[in-house]
Design a protein around this motif. Structure first.
Motif: not given
Length: 980
Positions: A222-247
């Protein structure tokens, strides 16, 4: 998989960070003491209201009316707004307004902008660079640094201090409606490498980058311009995938992070609270756990993902309390200021908390030079934003992005053109003209279309290979990339019956719709439907450019992210811009002016000019009309009578092949190879002498005069008829047929002709009547068929031919002279040379027709020592042998067949500025072709300067062809680099 270059690049960035002490604060300037001093001095002078104003970055437009300008000015005056983000408009108006708003603010404003692919994302008349999905396919990460530098320079020119880029979302969801093409892909290492490289480039220009959308908007539907999208997966997944480029970005020193409006139940206990308003996300995760000390910015607070949560003022306060420093596009500024003051009073908000963010904002302002603010120059903006450097970089990026996903039986690059009959079918609703136009530079490509599949299938039956182009809108990255159901059916049905190469000019995700790739032999992703992407893809299909991009995202299970087959170049002509080959575009403008002179002074009605360097065509223009009537403009595909260029483009290569195959010898005497010359005065002439124009032959014989009545000058009825018959079967021109028996008379005239008494150089056509006879006798085929079979077909020179009316429409053939002395008509589609016409249009010295592009292919083959398109046509030794002067000591400048630069001062075959190794020829009708191995230049000039009559000698007297040759040499500014 991540490429070795990218791994090395990341390691280098990390190494540099450690060597410099791995500063954690990305807002800290090199002259930190002066920075702190300036920040302190400003802080001391600020009122509470001014501090609060620094927390806002308000939306401003440069395409709105005076009411909007007053609105922004009032916010600056009344609420001390410290930052603006410009949206739609033009660069000129934005610069003017920036200067205005800066003049109204006591503390310089920091200007933000959303320019992920450059200023074009928001501003008209600016440069559009590739989208991130395209860049994700590029294996040379240093190009991303170059892109960051270029976009940074553009931002700086129009007064932008912070560009909200790069997007570091890892797009693992193909159905993501808002990120998609804005992401570098689904591989975290690839995303990180590209983002870091881009950031280093842009911040190196003094423009702050912003990593977005924290902690990751890639796996949403979903598009956060139109609604509130949910990112519903484990904290481990968030840490290993999504946060990797930020580090990796933090290690590289990215100045800011933009926090998304997402529901993160694994971090924030309240699933309805957007991440941008969550202290657990902003302070707990980003600032404390990840240790980020740079500027923290909310995503746009007008977006429904945030705006739906509460009132605008309450949202703004929640964002500040969550730990954000800068509120992007806040709504209800007066109400927010009032609420902030109330929160200070009731203790929900402290002045220390405000000061912390204000100090960071001021440090950022210092970093971008606002401590010594100067108004922007309001002149020359377009010139500064539209530079050749943009075009060079764009071409490099798109060329490196091209990705070959499937290549069954090595169908790409297309070779052995003599065996191919190729059709092109366009799918999608985007433009395909640039793709088809470039394809036609390499081979005869027929565009085939139909309203019904059954009709299309019938029309495709005669073709061996079908190139299918899928073209979608290139307007913006959110445009639909999908095939229609009809297109999917048609594609599979075409592939079931033909060899197919599918070229996709849109998101690679479009390929997910294909249920099977079994019957599709080749799949190439061009990523975008821009003119350059289309042209480079077409070139790659024929081996002009190597392919080495890698898929940034997976296509089902069959083609995982990182897939990318490589191809090699086949040494065929490619098409580029001058600066890619070390030539100055500005310097070439003199050629345009010379062409204008040619037209104005009626030296020729029109023509074609093509120039290449090291196999890369960088100038390819048509000018004028077919005739002075100006009814038909010259097209690049139009063919011209090449006149004496026939000698080096038809007779000579065939003779070179024969000599290489030992069918003839350069030291053979003419009487030995052609019995009709035995015991004549030409019996002992050697081919080497004839080719060098050192054989004492007459320059030419006006055979046609012997077929005319001596008293009236009219063509004798003994020799001519206006209708074909077995006896009168040689077609000289329209409704003019010569007696078949006269061909022997022509050769007898040559045999009986006197030789010049004095030895020495004398240009002569007669030797090529002899050469035609020799090669036709040895190969037992007419010259026109020999040249076609041995060279033109496999070279892809399909616009080259004798007897052009048998192959081309009359409208594609440029006429030559209005003949009033022999054929008494406009010579159109028939060879201009009288002798060649009397041989039926096929002469060794004249008769060939072609366009400039095809002439360049043959000249490039010579230049490449006989190699072209993956095939060795002639050996390097043969080329060298024929490009040698054998009678230079006799002041003969000619090689064997090839003309060479002047030896005598009075001669002017060239500009006098080309190398001794160069070679070429000129033609009576106003043609010229020259190649120089030293500079790598191939130059072709085609015109019909003999229109309206051959008395029109302005082009010859002005030496305009060789003046242009001199212009080319003067335009070379640097040694060629294989960097494209």
């Amino acid at each position: 998989m991540i490429q070795r270059k990218e791994i090395f690049f990341i390691a280098l960035v990390m190494c540099v960070s450690w060597v410099t002490g791995q500063q954690k604060d990305p807002l800290k300037a090199k002259n930190a003491a002066q920075q702190e001093q300036w920040v302190d001095s400003v802080m001391v002078s600020m009122t509470l209201e001014e501090k609060l104003g620094q927390l806002f970055m308000v939306q401003a437009y440069s395409n709105r009316d005076a009411k909007h300008v007053r609105f922004i000015s009032d916010l600056i005056a009344d609420y001390h707004i410290g930052n603006l983000i410009f949206m739609q408009g033009t660069p000129e108006k934005q610069v003017k307004l920036t200067n205005l708003y800066q003049s109204q603010s006591r503390i310089p404003l920091m200007i933000g902008f959303d320019g992920e692919w450059g200023l074009d994302m928001r501003l008209k008349n600016t440069y559009k660079f590739p989208w991130n999905m395209s860049l994700g396919a590029v294996t040379d990460t240093t190009l991303l640094t170059d892109l960051g530098q270029q976009i940074g320079a553009h931002c700086k020119r129009v007064g932008i201090h912070m560009n909200f880029a790069p997007v570091v979302d890892i797009n693992t969801n193909p159905d993501n409606p808002i990120i998609g093409n804005r992401s570098y892909g689904e591989l975290k290492e690839n995303v990180a490498a590209k983002a870091v490289a881009f950031t280093l480039g842009m911040q190196g220009q003094g423009v702050l980058a912003s990593a977005k959308h924290f902690p990751g908007h890639g796996d949403t539907a979903t598009d956060s311009h139109k609604t509130l999208p949910t990112v519903d997966f484990s904290e481990q997944r968030l840490d290993s995938i999504e946060l990797y480029p930020y580090r990796k970005m933090f290690e590289a020193g990215v100045a800011s992070v933009m926090v998304a409006h997402l529901s993160l139940p694994q971090v924030e206990s309240n699933p309805e609270l957007p991440s941008s308003l969550s202290k657990a996300v902003v302070t707990g995760l980003l600032k404390e756990k990840m240790g980020y000390e740079g500027l923290v910015i909310t995503d746009g607070l007008n977006m429904k993902g945030a705006a739906n949560y509460s009132s605008a003022a309450e949202i703004n306060l929640a964002c500040l309390l969550a730990g954000n420093d800068l509120l992007l596009i806040p709504q209800e500024i007066p109400q927010t200021v009032a609420l902030f003051k109330k929160a200070l009073q009731d203790g929900r908000l402290t002045e220390d908390r405000i000061d912390t963010s204000v100090r960071k904002i001021l440090k950022a302002k210092y970093l971008v030079g606002l401590h010594r603010y100067q108004p922007l120059d309001e002149t020359g903006i377009q010139k500064d934003l539209h530079t050749v450097a943009n075009d060079v970089l764009y071409r490099k990026l798109m060329k490196n992005a091209l990705t070959l996903v499937k290549n069954q039986d090595s169908i790409v690059p297309i070779a052995q053109l003599e065996k191919e009959k190729i059709a092109y079918v366009a799918l999608g609703d985007g433009s395909s003209s640039s793709f088809l136009g470039m394809l036609k530079n390499y081979a005869k490509i027929d565009k085939v279309s139909a309203k019904h599949l059954s009709t299309l299938q019938k029309r495709l039956k005669k073709y061996s290979t079908v190139i299918v182009g899928f073209h979608k809108s290139n307007r913006h990255p959110w445009k639909s990339y999908k095939f229609s159901n009809k297109e999917l059916v048609w594609l599979q049905e075409i592939a079931r019956n033909h060899k197919v190469i599918l070229a996709v000019f849109t998101s690679p995700y479009s390929l997910n719709q294909l249920k099977s790739f079994t019957n599709i032999e080749g799949v190439v992703v061009g990523y975008q439907n821009s003119k350059v992407a289309q042209e480079l893809t077409a070139q790659a299909l024929f081996g002009a450019n190597a392919i080495h991009g890698k898929l940034p995202v997976s296509i089902g299970e069959e083609f995982p992210a990182g897939t990318g087959l490589t191809t090699k170049e086949l040494s065929v002509l490619s098409y580029t811009i001058p600066e890619m080959v070390g030539v100055s575009s500005d310097s070439l403008k003199i050629i345009d002016r010379r062409i204008d002179t040619i037209l104005q002074q009626r030296m020729a009605p029109g023509g074609q000019v093509l120039i290449a360097r090291h196999g890369k065509v960088f100038y390819n223009k048509t000018f004028g009309y077919h005739t002075t009537a100006k009814r038909r403009k010259v097209k690049a595909s139009d063919v011209y009578d090449l006149a004496s260029l026939t000698k080096i483009l038809a007779s000579l290569p065939v003779l070179m092949k024969a000599e290489e195959e030992r069918k003839v010898s350069l030291f053979s005497s003419l009487g030995d190879v052609l019995p009709r010359y035995h015991e004549s005065n030409k019996d002992t002439l050697m081919l080497k002498e004839i080719l060098s124009h050192y054989a004492r032959l007459r320059s030419w014989i006006p055979f046609y005069k012997d077929t005319q009545d001596e008293d009236t000058g009219k063509n004798s009825t003994a020799y001519y008829r206006n209708k074909w018959s077995k006896k009168y079967s040689i077609k000289v021109a329209n409704k003019l047929y010569l007696a078949k028996s006269y061909k022997d008379s022509i050769y007898k005239h040559i045999v009986d002709s006197e030789l010049r008494e004095r030895p020495g150089y004398k240009y002569s056509d007669l030797g090529y009547y002899m050469i035609k006879e020799i090669v036709e006798k040895k190969y037992k085929l007419p010259l026109n068929k020999l040249a076609d079979q041995l060279f033109y077909k496999s070279l892809g020179a399909y616009r080259t031919s004798y007897l052009p009316l048998q192959k081309f429409r009359k409208s594609e053939i440029v006429p030559t002279e209005r003949d009033s002395y022999f054929r008494n008509q406009l010579v159109h589609g028939y060879v201009h040379d009288m002798g060649a016409a009397m041989l039926g249009g096929v002469g060794g010295h004249a008769g060939l027709f072609a366009n400039a592009n095809d002439v360049a292919k043959i000249m490039q083959m010579f230049l490449q020592k006989g190699y072209y398109g993956g095939k060795q046509y002639l050996s390097a030794e043969t080329i060298a042998k024929f490009n040698k002067r054998y009678y230079a000591d006799k002041k003969v400048r000619r090689g064997l067949g090839f003309d060479k630069p002047q030896i005598r001062p009075q001669e002017k075959p060239t500009c006098g500025c080309v190398s001794e190794h160069s070679f070429g020829h000129s033609g009576f009708t106003g043609t010229y072709a020259w190649a120089d191995p030293d500079s790598g230049i191939v130059y072709v000039f085609l015109s019909n300067r003999v229109y309206p009559t051959m008395r029109n000698r302005g082009l010859v007297r002005s030496n305009m062809r060789t003046k242009i040759q001199s212009d080319i040499q003067n335009a070379i500014v640097e040694e060629f680099s294989h960097s494209e």
